[in-house]
Design a protein around this motif. Structure first.
Motif, PDB file in Angstrom:
ATOM      1  N   SER A 106       0.831  -1.204   0.000  1.00  0.00           N
ATOM      2  CA  SER A 106       0.000   0.000   0.000  1.00  0.00           C
ATOM      3  C   SER A 106       0.863   1.250   0.000  1.00  0.00           C
ATOM      4  CB  SER A 106      -0.915  -0.005   1.231  1.00  0.00           C
ATOM      5  OG  SER A 106      -1.704   1.154   1.260  1.00  0.00           O
ATOM      6  N   SER A 107       1.976   1.198   0.732  1.00  0.00           N
ATOM      7  CA  SER A 107       2.903   2.318   0.754  1.00  0.00           C
ATOM      8  C   SER A 107       3.509   2.549  -0.631  1.00  0.00           C
ATOM      9  CB  SER A 107       4.017   2.049   1.773  1.00  0.00           C
ATOM     10  OG  SER A 107       4.972   3.072   1.759  1.00  0.00           O
ATOM     11  N   GLY A 108       3.886   1.460  -1.302  1.00  0.00           N
ATOM     12  CA  GLY A 108       4.450   1.589  -2.645  1.00  0.00           C
ATOM     13  C   GLY A 108       3.438   2.091  -3.657  1.00  0.00           C
ATOM     14  N   LEU A 109       2.187   1.590  -3.559  1.00  0.00           N
ATOM     15  CA  LEU A 109       1.127   2.069  -4.444  1.00  0.00           C
ATOM     16  C   LEU A 109       0.866   3.545  -4.208  1.00  0.00           C
ATOM     17  CD1 LEU A 109      -1.053   1.368  -6.557  1.00  0.00           C
ATOM     18  CD2 LEU A 109      -2.599   0.885  -4.647  1.00  0.00           C
ATOM     19  N   SER A 110       0.976   3.964  -2.946  1.00  0.00           N
ATOM     20  CA  SER A 110       0.809   5.375  -2.615  1.00  0.00           C
ATOM     21  C   SER A 110       1.836   6.231  -3.339  1.00  0.00           C
ATOM     22  CB  SER A 110       0.939   5.569  -1.096  1.00  0.00           C
ATOM     23  OG  SER A 110       1.052   6.934  -0.766  1.00  0.00           O
ATOM     24  N   GLN A 111       3.087   5.778  -3.380  1.00  0.00           N
ATOM     25  CA  GLN A 111       4.136   6.552  -4.051  1.00  0.00           C
ATOM     26  C   GLN A 111       3.870   6.662  -5.553  1.00  0.00           C
ATOM     27  OE1 GLN A 111       6.437   8.386  -2.902  1.00  0.00           O
ATOM     28  NE2 GLN A 111       6.345   7.833  -0.745  1.00  0.00           N
ATOM     29  N   ALA A 112       3.397   5.571  -6.170  1.00  0.00           N
ATOM     30  CA  ALA A 112       3.053   5.629  -7.596  1.00  0.00           C
ATOM     31  C   ALA A 112       1.901   6.598  -7.834  1.00  0.00           C
ATOM     32  CB  ALA A 112       2.690   4.232  -8.105  1.00  0.00           C
ATOM     33  N   SER A 113       0.932   6.604  -6.903  1.00  0.00           N
ATOM     34  CA  SER A 113      -0.218   7.507  -7.014  1.00  0.00           C
ATOM     35  C   SER A 113       0.214   8.959  -6.848  1.00  0.00           C
ATOM     36  CB  SER A 113      -1.266   7.144  -5.961  1.00  0.00           C
ATOM     37  OG  SER A 113      -1.672   5.794  -6.077  1.00  0.00           O
ATOM     38  N   ILE A 114       1.091   9.199  -5.859  1.00  0.00           N
ATOM     39  CA  ILE A 114       1.596  10.552  -5.626  1.00  0.00           C
ATOM     40  C   ILE A 114       2.390  11.028  -6.840  1.00  0.00           C
ATOM     41  CG2 ILE A 114       3.153  11.944  -4.214  1.00  0.00           C
ATOM     42  CD1 ILE A 114       2.449  10.072  -1.875  1.00  0.00           C
ATOM     43  N   PHE A 115       3.160  10.121  -7.440  1.00  0.00           N
ATOM     44  CA  PHE A 115       3.923  10.441  -8.646  1.00  0.00           C
ATOM     45  C   PHE A 115       2.981  10.963  -9.733  1.00  0.00           C
ATOM     46  CE2 PHE A 115       6.834   8.432 -12.119  1.00  0.00           C
ATOM     47  CZ  PHE A 115       7.182   9.700 -12.557  1.00  0.00           C
ATOM     48  N   GLY A 116       1.877  10.234  -9.976  1.00  0.00           N
ATOM     49  CA  GLY A 116       0.929  10.657 -11.002  1.00  0.00           C
ATOM     50  C   GLY A 116       0.241  11.962 -10.655  1.00  0.00           C
ATOM     51  N   ALA A 117      -0.186  12.110  -9.375  1.00  0.00           N
ATOM     52  CA  ALA A 117      -0.885  13.331  -8.955  1.00  0.00           C
ATOM     53  C   ALA A 117       0.030  14.551  -9.042  1.00  0.00           C
ATOM     54  CB  ALA A 117      -1.412  13.160  -7.535  1.00  0.00           C
ATOM     55  N   ILE A 150       7.831  16.939  -4.664  1.00  0.00           N
ATOM     56  CA  ILE A 150       7.147  15.671  -4.453  1.00  0.00           C
ATOM     57  C   ILE A 150       7.225  14.804  -5.708  1.00  0.00           C
ATOM     58  CG2 ILE A 150       4.875  14.632  -4.089  1.00  0.00           C
ATOM     59  CD1 ILE A 150       4.228  16.950  -2.226  1.00  0.00           C
ATOM     60  N   LEU A 151       7.141  15.441  -6.871  1.00  0.00           N
ATOM     61  CA  LEU A 151       7.257  14.699  -8.131  1.00  0.00           C
ATOM     62  C   LEU A 151       8.579  13.956  -8.197  1.00  0.00           C
ATOM     63  CD1 LEU A 151       6.372  14.044 -11.065  1.00  0.00           C
ATOM     64  CD2 LEU A 151       7.449  16.177 -11.751  1.00  0.00           C
ATOM     65  N   LEU A 152       9.670  14.639  -7.891  1.00  0.00           N
ATOM     66  CA  LEU A 152      10.992  14.011  -7.948  1.00  0.00           C
ATOM     67  C   LEU A 152      11.135  12.924  -6.891  1.00  0.00           C
ATOM     68  CD1 LEU A 152      13.130  17.240  -8.422  1.00  0.00           C
ATOM     69  CD2 LEU A 152      12.551  15.563 -10.169  1.00  0.00           C
ATOM     70  N   THR A 153      10.699  13.209  -5.673  1.00  0.00           N
ATOM     71  CA  THR A 153      10.851  12.248  -4.582  1.00  0.00           C
ATOM     72  C   THR A 153       9.989  11.020  -4.795  1.00  0.00           C
ATOM     73  OG1 THR A 153      11.242  14.103  -3.086  1.00  0.00           O
ATOM     74  CG2 THR A 153      10.783  11.983  -2.084  1.00  0.00           C
ATOM     75  N   SER A 154       8.701  11.233  -5.083  1.00  0.00           N
ATOM     76  CA  SER A 154       7.778  10.109  -5.213  1.00  0.00           C
ATOM     77  C   SER A 154       8.139   9.230  -6.395  1.00  0.00           C
ATOM     78  CB  SER A 154       6.342  10.623  -5.359  1.00  0.00           C
ATOM     79  OG  SER A 154       6.208  11.435  -6.510  1.00  0.00           O
ATOM     80  N   SER A 155       8.602   9.834  -7.493  1.00  0.00           N
ATOM     81  CA  SER A 155       8.959   9.028  -8.661  1.00  0.00           C
ATOM     82  C   SER A 155      10.148   8.131  -8.363  1.00  0.00           C
ATOM     83  CB  SER A 155       9.267   9.930  -9.854  1.00  0.00           C
ATOM     84  OG  SER A 155      10.331  10.832  -9.552  1.00  0.00           O
ATOM     85  N   SER A 156      11.168   8.664  -7.688  1.00  0.00           N
ATOM     86  CA  SER A 156      12.339   7.851  -7.376  1.00  0.00           C
ATOM     87  C   SER A 156      12.000   6.774  -6.362  1.00  0.00           C
ATOM     88  CB  SER A 156      13.479   8.728  -6.856  1.00  0.00           C
ATOM     89  OG  SER A 156      13.092   9.429  -5.690  1.00  0.00           O
ATOM     90  N   VAL A 157      11.170   7.123  -5.364  1.00  0.00           N
ATOM     91  CA  VAL A 157      10.770   6.128  -4.369  1.00  0.00           C
ATOM     92  C   VAL A 157       9.876   5.067  -5.010  1.00  0.00           C
ATOM     93  CG1 VAL A 157       9.497   5.774  -2.220  1.00  0.00           C
ATOM     94  CG2 VAL A 157      10.992   7.740  -2.451  1.00  0.00           C
ATOM     95  N   ALA A 158       8.964   5.477  -5.904  1.00  0.00           N
ATOM     96  CA  ALA A 158       8.094   4.521  -6.584  1.00  0.00           C
ATOM     97  C   ALA A 158       8.918   3.519  -7.386  1.00  0.00           C
ATOM     98  CB  ALA A 158       7.112   5.259  -7.495  1.00  0.00           C
ATOM     99  N   VAL A 159       9.961   4.008  -8.052  1.00  0.00           N
ATOM    100  CA  VAL A 159      10.850   3.111  -8.803  1.00  0.00           C
ATOM    101  C   VAL A 159      11.480   2.084  -7.858  1.00  0.00           C
ATOM    102  CG1 VAL A 159      13.038   2.975 -10.056  1.00  0.00           C
ATOM    103  CG2 VAL A 159      11.353   4.715 -10.667  1.00  0.00           C
TER     104      VAL A 159
END
Length: 592
Positions: free
Chosen positions: A132-143, A478-487
């Motif tokens: 759920s935490s990882g899905l959150s990062q992918a969602s934040i990346f898109g938002a 947040i875009l930069l952080t969430s995208s790298s964390v999502a990866v």
């Protein structure tokens, strides 16, 4: 200082939580060993104590005691088949609606939305805490990407920056008082016309992008460094400890957001009253102007002419006081032209370079469930060299641009640059302050799956940054952080690819449409604080949700708390099974 004291209290609370719970988790390692075995389909069928160790089958069925694979919009219900055992069609449809609406509201409020996505992923989508935490990062990346598409075209709230020195602010040394302060619409318009008509004939109004790229270039790498550390810590956390930490952080976030709501609501109310007062004053001025014209027509305008002469002399005196060195004026205009570029390509390129560099190092290092592209594991020294390289890359970036920000401010102060009252006057003290709390925000983002904006947003507002600027700049970071964390999460095999990709696009569309509509509504009504109140309420409910989930999960395993996970586990060649993540076909990734 009160803000620092409150932050220190929060840090002390987290330390107390760690000091109390870490020994408990360590002691629990042997207590729960061998309990709660689940059937894993890998290698012809094996038993695992945690389905997070069952590569490709991360979801747990406590009733049947097996691990299964989650498929997006699954409508099949074939008993005995762990791939098609669970239909989640309506769950995913409802989740789509919730994620879409959340993306629009959260992005408009200047946060990533992780405080909502994480508990909703657990409660609604029935994801385990870590996926759920990882899905959150992918969602934040898109938002955040959807928000960037809106913000990157917008200009700074102050669209009439002048090249004159202005009146220095006593409360904020080095800054100037806004020319529009305390004036009504007609007065502002008259004053602007006088500005354009005066000077050397080269006067014009300047503005800037709403995104503060200088701030982002310093704070984004600091937050990314913290996110790297957060993901490392998250690898060893058991689920119950993860939920405890999430509940504490979200609870504190709810408290801070409610405080932000009350402050913002009071400001909105005061601004509304001020607009009404200025409107009355403008109406009075129009009436007085009409009376003056009538008096002049009757030959009674001598006194008024005398007053006009006095005002004219005062304006002439004001203009003389505003004159400055031509060389300073020329250099100041160069800085204003440089800062007014809507798309400063070199700064945008630096942000992209920062992201690319960190992503390349991450792929070279590899992660759980995904082999390194150069064949190293966590047992090799090269692995830890690359971990160190992640920190050197991000922290080095922050150090370089932190120095550049201080240098740039000093150069502009030397020529009497018209700093706005909400601009950040960078010095080494502010660098230390911002870097510490941004690094902490990054750790929280990587650890529990939020975007970090819930920490950085209130921090920027307390430091006096314009809310619209802080919102846009935070969204960029947040875009930069969430995208790298999502990866990193997807590489570790903790998030199903099809869910990550699907909800990425749902949130991108939701953020783009929602932010556009909500921004228009807030601009029309001037009551954006209502959104902050709604967000605070949702975060508070999410905190309660995390606590409920924690107790429900512990009850399922008879209140047995497991210990920390091993940081480095490498399967032997004899026991190794082909990893499913790297062998997924196109049909498996996009089955529908």
């Amino acid at each position: 200082m009160s803000f620092l004291h409150r932050q220190s209290f929060f840090v002390a609370l987290l330390l107390a939580l760690v000091i109390y719970i870490v020994p408990l988790a360590s002691a629990a390692e042997s207590k729960c060993a061998g309990e709660g075995q689940f059937s894993c389909p890998n290698c012809g069928g094996i038993s695992v104590s945690d389905c997070m160790d069952c590569d490709g089958y991360l979801f747990t069925d406590y009733n049947y005691g097996l691990c299964y694979n989650r498929k997006l919009f699954n409508t099949n219900a074939e008993n005995g088949n762990s791939d098609n055992h669970y239909p989640f069609l309506w769950t995913d449809i409802v989740g789509t609606i919730v994620w879409f609406l959340t993306a629009g509201i959260a992005t408009a409020c200047g946060v990533g939305g992780g405080g909502i996505y994480v508990p909703m992923g657990i409660l609604l989508l029935r994801f385990p805490p870590k996926p759920s935490s990882g899905l959150s990062q992918a969602s934040i990346f898109g938002a955040s990407l959807g928000g960037i598409l809106v913000n990157i075209r917008k200009r700074h709230p102050d669209e009439h920056i002048r090249d004159t020195k202005g009146t220095p602010s006593e409360e904020h040394p080095g800054k100037m008082i806004a020319y529009e302060k305390g004036k009504g619409p007609m007065e502002i318009e008259d004053d602007r016309e006088k500005y354009l008509d005066g000077g050397d004939g080269k006067r014009k109004f300047y503005t800037r992008p709403v995104i503060d790229y200088n701030m982002a270039l310093f704070l984004a790498p600091m937050e990314m460094a913290g996110a790297v550390l957060g993901v490392i810590i998250q690898r060893v956390f058991p689920n119950w400890l993860f939920l405890c930490f999430a509940a504490v952080v979200l609870g504190f976030t709810a408290f801070k957001t409610f405080k932000k709501f009350f402050v913002a609501y009071a400001k909105d109310k005061a601004a509304k009253e001020e607009r009404i007062e200025l409107t009355k004053r403008e109406s009075q001025r129009v009436l007085e102007s009409q009376k003056k014209k009538e008096s002049d027509a009757n030959g009674e305008g001598a006194a008024s002419d005398a007053v006009d002469d006095v005002e004219g002399n005062a304006n002439t005196k004001e203009e003389k006081e505003d004159e400055d060195d031509p060389k300073q004026l020329e250099q100041r205009r160069k800085f204003l032209e440089e800062d007014s570029r809507q798309y400063p390509f070199e700064k945008i390129s630096y942000l992209i370079l920062l992201w690319i560099g960190l992503t390349i190092i991450t792929f070279l290092k590899g992660g759980k469930g995904v082999d390194s592209v150069i064949g190293i594991t966590c047992q090799d020294a090269g692995f830890y060299v690359l971990v160190a390289a992640q920190f050197l890359w991000t922290l080095g970036f922050a150090a370089v641009f932190g120095y550049k920000n201080v240098k740039g401010v000093n150069e502009r102060v030397a020529v009497n640059y018209p700093f706005n009252e909400t601009d950040v006057m960078w010095d080494f003290k502010k660098l230390q302050f911002y870097s510490f709390f941004t690094f902490v925000a990054g750790i929280v983002a990587g650890l529990i799956g939020i975007g970090g904006g819930m920490v950085l947003g209130p921090l920027m507002i307390v430091m006096g940054v314009n809310p619209r600027v802080s919102t846009a700049t935070t969204a960029t970071m947040i875009l930069l952080t969430s995208s790298s964390v999502a990866v990193m999460f997807v590489m570790s095999g903790l998030v199903p690819w099809q869910y990550a990709v699907y909800f990425f696009f749902v949130c991108l569309l939701g953020a783009y449409i929602g932010k556009t509509r909500i921004d228009a509504y807030v601009k029309k009504t001037g009551m954006g604080s209502i959104l902050v109140g709604i967000l605070a309420t949702i975060i508070a409910l999410a905190t309660i949700g995390c606590i409920i989930i924690l107790f429900l999960n512990l009850a399922k395993v008879d209140w047995c708390v497991d210990g920390f996970k091993a940081f480095c586990t490498v399967s032997s060649e004899e026991d190794a099974c082909p990893t499913r993540l790297l062998s997924l076909s196109a049909e498996e990734i996009f089955p529908y």
